[in-house]
Scaffold this motif. Structure first.
Motif, PDB file in Angstrom:
ATOM      1  N   ARG A 235       4.080   6.737  12.869  1.00  0.00           N
ATOM      2  CA  ARG A 235       2.950   7.190  12.056  1.00  0.00           C
ATOM      3  C   ARG A 235       3.505   7.996  10.893  1.00  0.00           C
ATOM      4  NH1 ARG A 235      -1.233   4.417  12.120  1.00  0.00           N
ATOM      5  NH2 ARG A 235      -2.380   6.178  11.267  1.00  0.00           N
ATOM      6  N   LYS A 236       3.273   7.502   9.697  1.00  0.00           N
ATOM      7  CA  LYS A 236       3.861   8.128   8.520  1.00  0.00           C
ATOM      8  C   LYS A 236       3.022   9.308   8.034  1.00  0.00           C
ATOM      9  CE  LYS A 236       7.017   4.941   8.547  1.00  0.00           C
ATOM     10  NZ  LYS A 236       8.378   5.241   9.010  1.00  0.00           N
ATOM     11  N   LYS A 237       3.680  10.175   7.279  1.00  0.00           N
ATOM     12  CA  LYS A 237       3.013  11.351   6.746  1.00  0.00           C
ATOM     13  C   LYS A 237       2.013  10.966   5.658  1.00  0.00           C
ATOM     14  CE  LYS A 237       7.114  14.273   7.460  1.00  0.00           C
ATOM     15  NZ  LYS A 237       8.159  15.075   6.783  1.00  0.00           N
ATOM     16  N   GLN A 238       1.083  11.883   5.379  1.00  0.00           N
ATOM     17  CA  GLN A 238       0.150  11.675   4.272  1.00  0.00           C
ATOM     18  C   GLN A 238       0.946  11.625   2.973  1.00  0.00           C
ATOM     19  OE1 GLN A 238      -2.822  14.715   3.943  1.00  0.00           O
ATOM     20  NE2 GLN A 238      -4.242  13.418   2.831  1.00  0.00           N
TER      21      GLN A 238
ATOM     22  N   GLU B   8       1.775   0.345  10.276  1.00  0.00           N
ATOM     23  CA  GLU B   8       1.090   0.960   9.135  1.00  0.00           C
ATOM     24  C   GLU B   8       0.386  -0.112   8.318  1.00  0.00           C
ATOM     25  OE1 GLU B   8       0.576   4.056   8.360  1.00  0.00           O
ATOM     26  OE2 GLU B   8       1.792   4.975   9.938  1.00  0.00           O
ATOM     27  N   GLY B   9      -0.431  -0.909   9.007  1.00  0.00           N
ATOM     28  CA  GLY B   9      -1.104  -2.022   8.353  1.00  0.00           C
ATOM     29  C   GLY B   9      -1.976  -1.605   7.189  1.00  0.00           C
ATOM     30  N   GLU B  10      -2.651  -0.469   7.315  1.00  0.00           N
ATOM     31  CA  GLU B  10      -3.536  -0.015   6.243  1.00  0.00           C
ATOM     32  C   GLU B  10      -2.727   0.346   4.999  1.00  0.00           C
ATOM     33  OE1 GLU B  10      -6.980   3.371   5.362  1.00  0.00           O
ATOM     34  OE2 GLU B  10      -5.986   3.278   7.321  1.00  0.00           O
ATOM     35  N   TRP B  11      -1.648   1.108   5.200  1.00  0.00           N
ATOM     36  CA  TRP B  11      -0.795   1.483   4.061  1.00  0.00           C
ATOM     37  C   TRP B  11      -0.198   0.244   3.421  1.00  0.00           C
ATOM     38  CZ3 TRP B  11       4.176   0.639   2.502  1.00  0.00           C
ATOM     39  CH2 TRP B  11       4.644   1.423   1.447  1.00  0.00           C
ATOM     40  N   TRP B  12       0.290  -0.672   4.260  1.00  0.00           N
ATOM     41  CA  TRP B  12       0.930  -1.885   3.745  1.00  0.00           C
ATOM     42  C   TRP B  12      -0.072  -2.741   2.970  1.00  0.00           C
ATOM     43  CZ3 TRP B  12       5.961  -3.266   3.588  1.00  0.00           C
ATOM     44  CH2 TRP B  12       6.255  -4.595   3.230  1.00  0.00           C
TER      45      TRP B  12
END
Length: 238
Positions: free
Chosen positions: A105-108, A192-196
């Motif tokens: 889970r990546k940072k904001q 991180e599908g949403e970010w990608w």
């Protein structure tokens, strides 16, 4: 022999692979060279075949899944390479892990170039680094920027960016750098599908052009580097 894909084609039959592996094991003075060559020949061929299949599929798939296919294609290529120098591979389940880790889970306000991966003591990455390149990193973690910047294929895009110089502390073999970056990209695709998805659709982040440029270079460079490594192995036994 030219460092193209000729060697990858030539070694996709056991009639060629068995004598090649036997010669590789003779070179390291293994007492059961012929025995291991016979047992490993089909696994070696399967690795090259699966690597090729993943690669061919990746070339014709959307960006959204391309890193995952490239990563697993390189996995299979490296495992075949390992069989030429480590006849007992895999000796334990430990070497079957990735050998790298990263935050799932990546940072904001995440930025890919600033992200890093951690090098684990066991798994495919450290095993391949040691056996294929006699390389052991002295670092516990390394950033994407540190891995990408020294790559020949990334030089031009970094020149356009005109970013300040970065002190490179270790000279990594390029194939290992590609492996580590693809690992991290594959984790982004999976977790991180949403970010990608936003990066791909909006194209409003600097990360996008660096990732696309890297994947375009990986498509060509990695099979060439694997071929060159195997060609060196083949030449050294003849």
């Amino acid at each position: 022999m030219a460092s193209d894909d000729t060697i990858l084609t030539y070694l996709q039959v056991t009639a060629h692979t068995r004598p090649f592996l036997s010669a590789c094991y003779d070179k390291i003075k293994h007492s059961k060279a012929e025995h291991h060559a016979y047992n490993n020949a089909e696994r070696f061929v399967y690795g090259l075949t699966l690597g090729h299949d993943y690669w061919s599929t990746a070339l014709h798939t959307p960006l959204s899944v391309k890193p995952l296919l490239f990563y697993y294609g390189l996995n299979h290529y490296l495992k075949s390479c390992l069989l030429t120098v480590d006849p007992g591979y895999p000796a334990t389940a430990k070497v079957l892990a990735h050998g790298l880790s990263t935050r799932k889970r990546k940072k904001q306000h995440y930025r890919f170039l600033e992200d890093d991966i951690r090098i684990q003591p066991h798994g495919l990455f450290p095993h391949a680094a040691h056996h294929l390149f006699q390389f052991t990193s002295t670092k516990d973690k390394i950033s994407m920027d540190e891995l990408l910047r020294p790559l020949t294929s990334m030089e031009n895009i970094y020149q356009l960016k005109k970013s300040p110089p970065l002190e490179i502390e270790e000279d990594w073999p390029e194939l290992l750098s590609y492996f580590a970056v693809l690992y991290n990209l594959s984790m982004l695709v999976r977790y991180e599908g949403e970010w990608w998805g936003e990066m791909e659709q909006m194209k409003d982040r600097e990360d996008y052009v660096f990732i696309v440029h890297f994947l375009n270079s990986a498509a060509e460079q990695i099979p060439s580097m694997v071929s060159a490594w195997l060609t060196d192995q083949f030449s050294s036994t003849h």
